[in-house]
Motif scaffolding. Structure first.
Motif, PDB file in Angstrom:
ATOM      1  N   TRP A 124       0.823  -1.212   0.000  1.00  0.00           N
ATOM      2  CA  TRP A 124       0.000   0.000   0.000  1.00  0.00           C
ATOM      3  C   TRP A 124       0.855   1.259   0.000  1.00  0.00           C
ATOM      4  CZ3 TRP A 124      -5.141  -0.295  -0.772  1.00  0.00           C
ATOM      5  CH2 TRP A 124      -5.726  -1.573  -0.609  1.00  0.00           C
ATOM      6  N   ASP A 125       2.161   1.083   0.300  1.00  0.00           N
ATOM      7  CA  ASP A 125       2.946   2.313   0.429  1.00  0.00           C
ATOM      8  C   ASP A 125       4.382   2.213  -0.100  1.00  0.00           C
ATOM      9  OD1 ASP A 125       4.033   0.671   2.283  1.00  0.00           O
ATOM     10  OD2 ASP A 125       3.462   1.862   4.037  1.00  0.00           O
ATOM     11  N   ALA A 126       4.670   1.195  -0.915  1.00  0.00           N
ATOM     12  CA  ALA A 126       6.050   1.061  -1.409  1.00  0.00           C
ATOM     13  C   ALA A 126       6.401   2.236  -2.331  1.00  0.00           C
ATOM     14  CB  ALA A 126       6.215  -0.262  -2.145  1.00  0.00           C
ATOM     15  N   THR A 127       5.512   2.541  -3.269  1.00  0.00           N
ATOM     16  CA  THR A 127       5.763   3.633  -4.204  1.00  0.00           C
ATOM     17  C   THR A 127       5.779   4.969  -3.454  1.00  0.00           C
ATOM     18  OG1 THR A 127       4.525   2.321  -5.809  1.00  0.00           O
ATOM     19  CG2 THR A 127       5.012   4.585  -6.416  1.00  0.00           C
ATOM     20  N   LEU A 128       4.766   5.132  -2.615  1.00  0.00           N
ATOM     21  CA  LEU A 128       4.656   6.347  -1.810  1.00  0.00           C
ATOM     22  C   LEU A 128       5.936   6.582  -1.010  1.00  0.00           C
ATOM     23  CD1 LEU A 128       2.789   8.604  -0.665  1.00  0.00           C
ATOM     24  CD2 LEU A 128       1.924   6.935   0.969  1.00  0.00           C
ATOM     25  N   GLY A 129       6.375   5.531  -0.317  1.00  0.00           N
ATOM     26  CA  GLY A 129       7.568   5.641   0.536  1.00  0.00           C
ATOM     27  C   GLY A 129       8.808   5.969  -0.288  1.00  0.00           C
ATOM     28  N   TYR A 130       8.943   5.282  -1.409  1.00  0.00           N
ATOM     29  CA  TYR A 130      10.126   5.498  -2.248  1.00  0.00           C
ATOM     30  C   TYR A 130      10.226   6.955  -2.685  1.00  0.00           C
ATOM     31  CZ  TYR A 130      13.171   5.407  -6.334  1.00  0.00           C
ATOM     32  OH  TYR A 130      14.163   5.676  -7.236  1.00  0.00           O
ATOM     33  N   PHE A 131       9.133   7.492  -3.184  1.00  0.00           N
ATOM     34  CA  PHE A 131       9.197   8.855  -3.713  1.00  0.00           C
ATOM     35  C   PHE A 131       9.258   9.903  -2.610  1.00  0.00           C
ATOM     36  CE2 PHE A 131       7.945   6.751  -7.645  1.00  0.00           C
ATOM     37  CZ  PHE A 131       8.800   7.382  -8.535  1.00  0.00           C
ATOM     38  N   LYS A 132       8.731   9.547  -1.411  1.00  0.00           N
ATOM     39  CA  LYS A 132       8.849  10.493  -0.299  1.00  0.00           C
ATOM     40  C   LYS A 132      10.309  10.623   0.125  1.00  0.00           C
ATOM     41  CE  LYS A 132       5.734  10.676   3.196  1.00  0.00           C
ATOM     42  NZ  LYS A 132       4.628  10.132   4.033  1.00  0.00           N
ATOM     43  N   THR A 133      11.007   9.460   0.151  1.00  0.00           N
ATOM     44  CA  THR A 133      12.420   9.558   0.530  1.00  0.00           C
ATOM     45  C   THR A 133      13.208  10.314  -0.540  1.00  0.00           C
ATOM     46  OG1 THR A 133      12.923   7.433  -0.494  1.00  0.00           O
ATOM     47  CG2 THR A 133      12.445   7.397   1.866  1.00  0.00           C
ATOM     48  N   LYS A 134      12.684  10.327  -1.759  1.00  0.00           N
ATOM     49  CA  LYS A 134      13.376  11.099  -2.791  1.00  0.00           C
ATOM     50  C   LYS A 134      13.008  12.581  -2.735  1.00  0.00           C
ATOM     51  CE  LYS A 134      15.162   9.503  -6.302  1.00  0.00           C
ATOM     52  NZ  LYS A 134      15.517   9.223  -7.694  1.00  0.00           N
ATOM     53  N   GLY A 135      12.140  12.915  -1.782  1.00  0.00           N
ATOM     54  CA  GLY A 135      11.841  14.331  -1.569  1.00  0.00           C
ATOM     55  C   GLY A 135      10.604  14.853  -2.278  1.00  0.00           C
ATOM     56  N   TYR A 136       9.809  13.954  -2.862  1.00  0.00           N
ATOM     57  CA  TYR A 136       8.598  14.422  -3.535  1.00  0.00           C
ATOM     58  C   TYR A 136       7.462  14.587  -2.529  1.00  0.00           C
ATOM     59  CZ  TYR A 136      10.485  13.647  -8.196  1.00  0.00           C
ATOM     60  OH  TYR A 136      11.223  13.723  -9.336  1.00  0.00           O
ATOM     61  N   PRO A 137       6.774  15.722  -2.529  1.00  0.00           N
ATOM     62  CA  PRO A 137       5.614  15.855  -1.642  1.00  0.00           C
ATOM     63  C   PRO A 137       4.447  15.001  -2.159  1.00  0.00           C
ATOM     64  CG  PRO A 137       5.844  17.816  -3.018  1.00  0.00           C
ATOM     65  CD  PRO A 137       7.030  16.928  -3.320  1.00  0.00           C
ATOM     66  N   GLU A 138       3.575  14.628  -1.224  1.00  0.00           N
ATOM     67  CA  GLU A 138       2.434  13.780  -1.605  1.00  0.00           C
ATOM     68  C   GLU A 138       1.561  14.453  -2.669  1.00  0.00           C
ATOM     69  OE1 GLU A 138       1.574  13.569   2.407  1.00  0.00           O
ATOM     70  OE2 GLU A 138       2.251  11.498   2.673  1.00  0.00           O
ATOM     71  N   THR A 139       1.479  15.789  -2.595  1.00  0.00           N
ATOM     72  CA  THR A 139       0.621  16.481  -3.569  1.00  0.00           C
ATOM     73  C   THR A 139       1.108  16.238  -5.002  1.00  0.00           C
ATOM     74  OG1 THR A 139       1.970  18.413  -3.065  1.00  0.00           O
ATOM     75  CG2 THR A 139      -0.245  18.344  -2.104  1.00  0.00           C
ATOM     76  N   ASP A 140       2.431  16.176  -5.183  1.00  0.00           N
ATOM     77  CA  ASP A 140       2.967  15.900  -6.521  1.00  0.00           C
ATOM     78  C   ASP A 140       2.616  14.490  -6.967  1.00  0.00           C
ATOM     79  OD1 ASP A 140       4.033  18.360  -6.420  1.00  0.00           O
ATOM     80  OD2 ASP A 140       6.129  17.758  -6.753  1.00  0.00           O
TER      81      ASP A 140
END
Ligand SMILES: [Zn+2]
Length: 645
Positions: A161-177
């Protein structure tokens, strides 16, 4: 659709010219007295509605399209003519505003994020244990090669449920993006989760290869829905994209044909089997936007549909509700009436072909690639497809059955703009139902009266006894494509212009000129080429590009796009260009002879002495044609010899 194309599509050349020239229908074309040279004896001015062009066969010996007509009439340059006609057609022509600029930047950022997602999902597919299931499915179950998986950039979305979310958050992308890119979804209760889980990922790109979104297919048969796409985002709009088009463009252009199938994996399997002109919509009915996108590469479009979609009686009747009730995965692709409308408006040639029962395109090519070729060749015009499908399996001796079929097919025939085509379809229907054609005519009279009141503008009148309209439409389309091809080469290699002119002179032929082209935008570009080689302050190509204004840049973009695969070092490029130019000249000459034939016949019937003059000119032109044909043959032979080596 480019602005220029849109203006062209919206303005009927016969309407436009009729405002100043009294036109008379002669067969499939229109003739009148040329408005550009003084003359009252010979109607030397011809309008060709099929190709949207005109030509003066008299003193001017010039021709063009709606733009060049207005340019010549008003003494304007191309952009002035474009401004005028765009306004008339109700097409907006403006430089981007700061707001539009900001949106464009936002879209670029979305695309960059999606591009990173492609890399992420591909890594999951190729390098993780969980991805192995997906990879096995693609390689073993679907027989896809590593190369094709790479070419289409396939990937795997982890079962989380959160692998993609987690990956991109650690890369600094905000959830809104991530939300704006359609990679995650928002919970009703707040918070976010991965939109795609445990699925094969298909990157979907626009025609220029820029990332737009994803399609995703289940791996676990229990999961629903079977296919899930990105939601509508700033860069993902299902109705205006076609899956595979970025990779199919070149093949569509060179085959002068696009094939539409219904599935991402079918597109990939066809490309793998060497049929790279296949594309697919995204589980929705075909839109006019999608077809006009395809039309930029070829006007010949074949729908290869499974018998369910193409033969479902409910669909044929246009009862989409009934079809939806069947709970299919995809919405109907086939809507005969809608397609006929698009075909007429876009001046495309849309045909339908049905797949063998129970087989998908990927299964057909795997079984026998030639069978696929055969299926595509067997495609029928929309109306013929509908009548044959409706008649299949019916007892045609039963008057009730005849009546039912006629009632469904006749309204479609009335939608066809060309009266010749209408006649041909009516005859075909009469033969199929074994009824008298006059009975069909009277049955359809009511419908036709209604139609002619409603849609005269959409249906440019074209008549003639012996013409073959479909073949002609194809000819107009391939002429346009040929002009584009020649100009695409010249844009990449402006220096070839010298060599072309030298070769033409060696054969006692005139140097290349804007008159070799029939479309004003193309003529304008050729004019620029001539200026470019006559100056030495800038590189010829830069000179041409710098001289173009905004709508023309769009055109040049498209022309360059048409030759991205061209190897400028290849010496065959020059031969290719020569062939194209000679072909264009032959086309012009053929038109001229056709016109003279008509004039000669007309003069003869009226006992006019000019009949013999026309005949003499025809003899001269026929000789010219021989010379051109000879030159063309040389290039054709040379290229076949080379290819064999
Ligand atoms: Zn003239």
């Amino acid at each position: 659709m480019s602005t220029i194309d849109e203006v062209k599509a919206r303005i009927d050349i016969v309407d436009l010219v009729s405002e100043t020239v009294q036109l008379r229908r002669t067969g499939k074309n229109y003739t009148g007295f040329c408005p550009f040279h003084s003359n009252t004896r010979t109607p030397a001015f011809v309008v060709f509605p099929e190709s949207g062009t005109w030509r003066c066969f008299g003193q001017c010996n010039e021709g063009g399209d709606i733009f060049s007509y207005v340019m010549k009439k008003e003494g304007w340059d191309f952009s002035e003519a474009l401004r005028y006609l765009a306004e008339r057609a109700g097409v907006q022509l403006q430089a981007p505003t700061p707001e539009e600029q900001a949106v464009a930047e936002e879209h670029d950022e979305l695309r960059a994020l999606l591009e990173e997602a492609v890399t992420f999902y591909r890594h999951q597919l190729l390098n993780t244990k969980a991805g192995k299931i997906a990879l096995d499915y693609l390689c073993e179950k679907r027989s896809l090669s590593d190369e094709i998986i790479e070419a289409f950039g396939l990937g795997y979305a982890p079962n989380s449920w959160d692998a993609t979310l987690g990956y991109f958050k650690t890369k600094g992308y905000p959830e809104t993006d991530l939300l704006a890119a359609g990679l995650i979804s928002e919970r009703d209760t707040g918070g976010y989760y991965d939109r795609f889980r445990h699925r094969v990922m298909f990157p979907i790109r626009d025609a220029r290869g820029r990332m737009a979104g994803f399609g995703a297919r289940i791996l676990n048969p229990e999961d629903v829905p079977k296919f899930l796409n990105s939601p509508q985002t700033g860069v993902f709009d299902k109705g205006s994209l076609l899956y595979g088009l970025d990779l199919a463009r070149k093949a569509i252009r060179s085959a002068d044909q696009a094939v539409i199938v219904e599935g991402y994996l079918d597109v990939i399997a066809l490309h793998q089997a060497g049929f790279a002109n296949a594309v697919s919509p995204m589980g929705t009915a075909l839109t006019e936007q999608q077809l006009s996108l395809l039309k930029r590469y070829s006007r010949r479009i074949v729908l290869a549909l499974d018998p369910d979609a193409a033969g479902d009686k409910a669909t044929l009747r246009g009862l989409q509700v009934a079809r939806q009730a069947l709970d299919r995965e995809a919405d109907p692709v086939f809507d005969a009436r809608g397609l006929l409308g698009y075909e007429a408006r876009l001046r495309a040639d849309i045909r339908v072909s049905t797949l063998p029962d129970g087989l998908d395109p990927d299964e057909v090519v795997e079984r026998n690639p030639q069978e696929w070729e055969h299926i595509v060749e067997q495609a029928n015009p929309i109306v013929v497809h509908v009548m044959e499908t409706l008649a299949a399996g019916r007892d045609l001796d039963d008057p009730k059955a005849k009546d039912e079929i006629a009632a469904q097919v006749l309204p479609l025939i009335e939608d066809v703009p060309s009266p010749i085509e209408r006649d041909a379809y009516r005859q075909r229907l009469a033969r199929l139902l074994r009824v008298d054609e006059r009975a069909l005519l009277s049955a359809s009279r009511g419908g036709r009266a209604r139609r002619s009141r409603m849609s005269r503008r959409q249906a440019p009148p074209a008549a003639g006894q012996e013409a073959a309209p479909l073949a002609m439409k194809q000819m107009a389309a391939s002429n346009y494509a040929r002009e584009v091809h020649c100009l695409g080469i010249l844009l990449r290699r402006p220096d070839l212009l010298y060599q072309v002119d030298r070769k033409l002179r060696q054969k006692d032929l005139e140097p290349l000129s804007p008159a070799d082209f029939q479309h004003a935008d193309h003529q304008a570009i050729v004019g620029l080429f001539q200026q470019a080689v006559d100056q030495d302050s800038a590189e010829p190509l830069n000179y041409v590009l710098n001289s173009l204004d905004l709508p023309m840049m769009e055109l040049a973009d498209g022309l360059l796009e048409s030759t991205t695969e061209l190897d400028p070092e290849d010496e065959r490029v020059l031969e290719d260009l020569m062939r194209g130019i000679l072909d264009l000249r032959l086309r012009n000459l053929r038109q001229e002879i056709e016109y003279l034939e008509f004039m000669q016949k007309d003069a003869q019937e009226q006992g006019d002495v000019r009949a013999s003059q026309y005949r003499q000119i025809m003899v001269k032109l026929a000789q010219e044609m021989l010379g051109l044909n000879k030159a063309l043959k040389e290039y054709t032979e040379r290229s076949t010899v080379r290819r064999r080596m």
